[in-house]
Design a protein around this motif. Structure first.
Motif, PDB file in Angstrom:
ATOM      1  N   GLY A   9      61.689  75.001  31.771  1.00  0.00           N
ATOM      2  CA  GLY A   9      61.404  74.753  30.359  1.00  0.00           C
ATOM      3  C   GLY A   9      60.205  75.547  29.872  1.00  0.00           C
ATOM      4  N   ARG A  10      59.157  75.566  30.695  1.00  0.00           N
ATOM      5  CA  ARG A  10      57.976  76.365  30.352  1.00  0.00           C
ATOM      6  C   ARG A  10      58.360  77.835  30.195  1.00  0.00           C
ATOM      7  NH1 ARG A  10      54.482  77.268  35.411  1.00  0.00           N
ATOM      8  NH2 ARG A  10      56.378  78.488  35.814  1.00  0.00           N
ATOM      9  N   ASP A  11      59.133  78.378  31.142  1.00  0.00           N
ATOM     10  CA  ASP A  11      59.480  79.801  31.121  1.00  0.00           C
ATOM     11  C   ASP A  11      60.408  80.151  29.966  1.00  0.00           C
ATOM     12  OD1 ASP A  11      57.924  79.994  33.362  1.00  0.00           O
ATOM     13  OD2 ASP A  11      59.605  80.024  34.787  1.00  0.00           O
ATOM     14  N   LEU A  12      61.150  79.155  29.467  1.00  0.00           N
ATOM     15  CA  LEU A  12      62.003  79.383  28.290  1.00  0.00           C
ATOM     16  C   LEU A  12      61.202  79.399  26.992  1.00  0.00           C
ATOM     17  CD1 LEU A  12      65.100  77.162  29.179  1.00  0.00           C
ATOM     18  CD2 LEU A  12      65.119  79.642  28.803  1.00  0.00           C
ATOM     19  N   GLY A  13      59.923  78.967  27.052  1.00  0.00           N
ATOM     20  CA  GLY A  13      59.065  79.027  25.876  1.00  0.00           C
ATOM     21  C   GLY A  13      58.745  77.696  25.240  1.00  0.00           C
ATOM     22  N   PHE A  14      59.169  76.583  25.854  1.00  0.00           N
ATOM     23  CA  PHE A  14      58.825  75.275  25.293  1.00  0.00           C
ATOM     24  C   PHE A  14      57.324  75.029  25.403  1.00  0.00           C
ATOM     25  CE2 PHE A  14      63.340  74.674  26.099  1.00  0.00           C
ATOM     26  CZ  PHE A  14      63.745  73.943  24.991  1.00  0.00           C
ATOM     27  N   ASN A  15      56.792  74.329  24.408  1.00  0.00           N
ATOM     28  CA  ASN A  15      55.363  74.001  24.397  1.00  0.00           C
ATOM     29  C   ASN A  15      55.074  72.624  24.981  1.00  0.00           C
ATOM     30  OD1 ASN A  15      54.580  76.394  23.147  1.00  0.00           O
ATOM     31  ND2 ASN A  15      55.017  75.571  21.123  1.00  0.00           N
ATOM     32  N   GLY A  16      56.104  71.825  25.184  1.00  0.00           N
ATOM     33  CA  GLY A  16      55.867  70.494  25.730  1.00  0.00           C
ATOM     34  C   GLY A  16      57.164  69.756  25.967  1.00  0.00           C
ATOM     35  N   PHE A  17      57.053  68.652  26.714  1.00  0.00           N
ATOM     36  CA  PHE A  17      58.204  67.826  27.062  1.00  0.00           C
ATOM     37  C   PHE A  17      57.801  66.362  27.031  1.00  0.00           C
ATOM     38  CE2 PHE A  17      57.653  71.474  29.881  1.00  0.00           C
ATOM     39  CZ  PHE A  17      58.775  72.243  29.630  1.00  0.00           C
ATOM     40  N   ASN A  18      58.756  65.502  26.721  1.00  0.00           N
ATOM     41  CA  ASN A  18      58.604  64.077  27.001  1.00  0.00           C
ATOM     42  C   ASN A  18      59.327  63.794  28.314  1.00  0.00           C
ATOM     43  OD1 ASN A  18      58.480  62.519  23.741  1.00  0.00           O
ATOM     44  ND2 ASN A  18      56.972  62.439  25.364  1.00  0.00           N
ATOM     45  N   ILE A  19      58.716  62.963  29.130  1.00  0.00           N
ATOM     46  CA  ILE A  19      59.273  62.600  30.434  1.00  0.00           C
ATOM     47  C   ILE A  19      59.648  61.119  30.381  1.00  0.00           C
ATOM     48  CG2 ILE A  19      58.862  62.538  32.914  1.00  0.00           C
ATOM     49  CD1 ILE A  19      58.649  65.343  31.758  1.00  0.00           C
TER      50      ILE A  19
END
Length: 239
Positions: free
Chosen positions: A8-18
């Motif tokens: 997800g980071r490498d795809l360019g997302f700035n954050g995630f909810n877990i």
């Protein structure tokens, strides 16, 4: 888990909810954990920061539950509370309950060692309170004396149907909170409402933690009323 957040980071997302069941599993795969999240031993928000795109874990569940409790149950009697479930969400909820003023907190889990570890950790943070651990066998006696009860297990979720304990143990004097929001009217919430208990459905925590997470990810405040309206619309549409 590590491959997923890094992808997800490498795809360019700035954050995630877990979410369940990964709030503790993710800890080993982060570059940094905010002190409050480390204290709770659970992360529900990961923010990608800096030029190095570091994965930083935070916990907004505690603030989310606390805010939801204040909004939905402002007059809740916090003398003696039973919490069922001490996993990722349960750790944050226990902290929020004590921070809000709960005097005696009973942590119930099938895994007594996990409940005892959380009780010890919370007791150290709130030394003027009583925090203990037990298995579900203790629920009849504990609920008979409790003023409130909180479900932090996945039971009641759309893919985990059922209730976290024998619902005949509920009493009209209890206030009842659930962290499940799909559906919001879980068997626990419906049984409590039928008895005339004051209730807090899981939507309150879901919205409040999302508001906190949005600010962490964007640096901008969110409008809680607008977020809740959108949330309720999505739930009504089955999305």
């Amino acid at each position: 888990m590590g491959d997923l957040v890094r992808a997800g980071r490498d795809l360019g997302f700035n954050g995630f909810n877990i979410t369940y069941p990964c709030k503790q599993l993710v800890l080993a795969h982060l570059d940094e954990i905010a002190p409050a999240a480390a204290q709770l031993g659970a992360v529900n928000t990961v923010v990608v920061t800096g030029e190095e795109r570091r994965l930083v874990g935070h916990n907004t569940d505690a603030a989310g539950f606390g805010r939801g409790l204040a909004e939905a149950l402002p007059d809740a009697d916090l003398t003696d509370v039973v919490q069922v479930g001490t996993g990722g969400a349960g750790s944050a909820v226990a902290y929020a309950l004590l921070e809000r003023g709960v005097q005696r907190l009973h942590l119930i889990d099938l895994d007594l060692d996990r409940a005892a570890e959380r009780a010890t950790a919370m007791g150290a943070l709130f030394p003027d309170r009583t925090v203990d651990a037990a298995t579900p066998d203790a629920l009849p006696a504990l609920l008979a004396a409790a003023t409130g009860v909180v479900n932090c297990t996945p039971l009641g979720m759309h893919n985990h149907p059922g209730a976290p304990f024998d619902l005949t143990l509920l009493r009209p004097q209890h206030w009842v909170a659930d962290v499940i929001y799909r559906p919001m009217n879980t068997p626990l919430i419906e049984a409590a409402q039928a008895l005339g208990c004051a209730v807090m459905d899981g939507g309150h925590m879901a919205v409040a933690q999302a508001v906190e997470s949005f600010t962490l990810m964007t640096g901008r405040p969110a409008d809680p009323d607008r977020v809740r309206a959108t949330f309720l619309q999505l739930i009504a549409e089955g999305r």
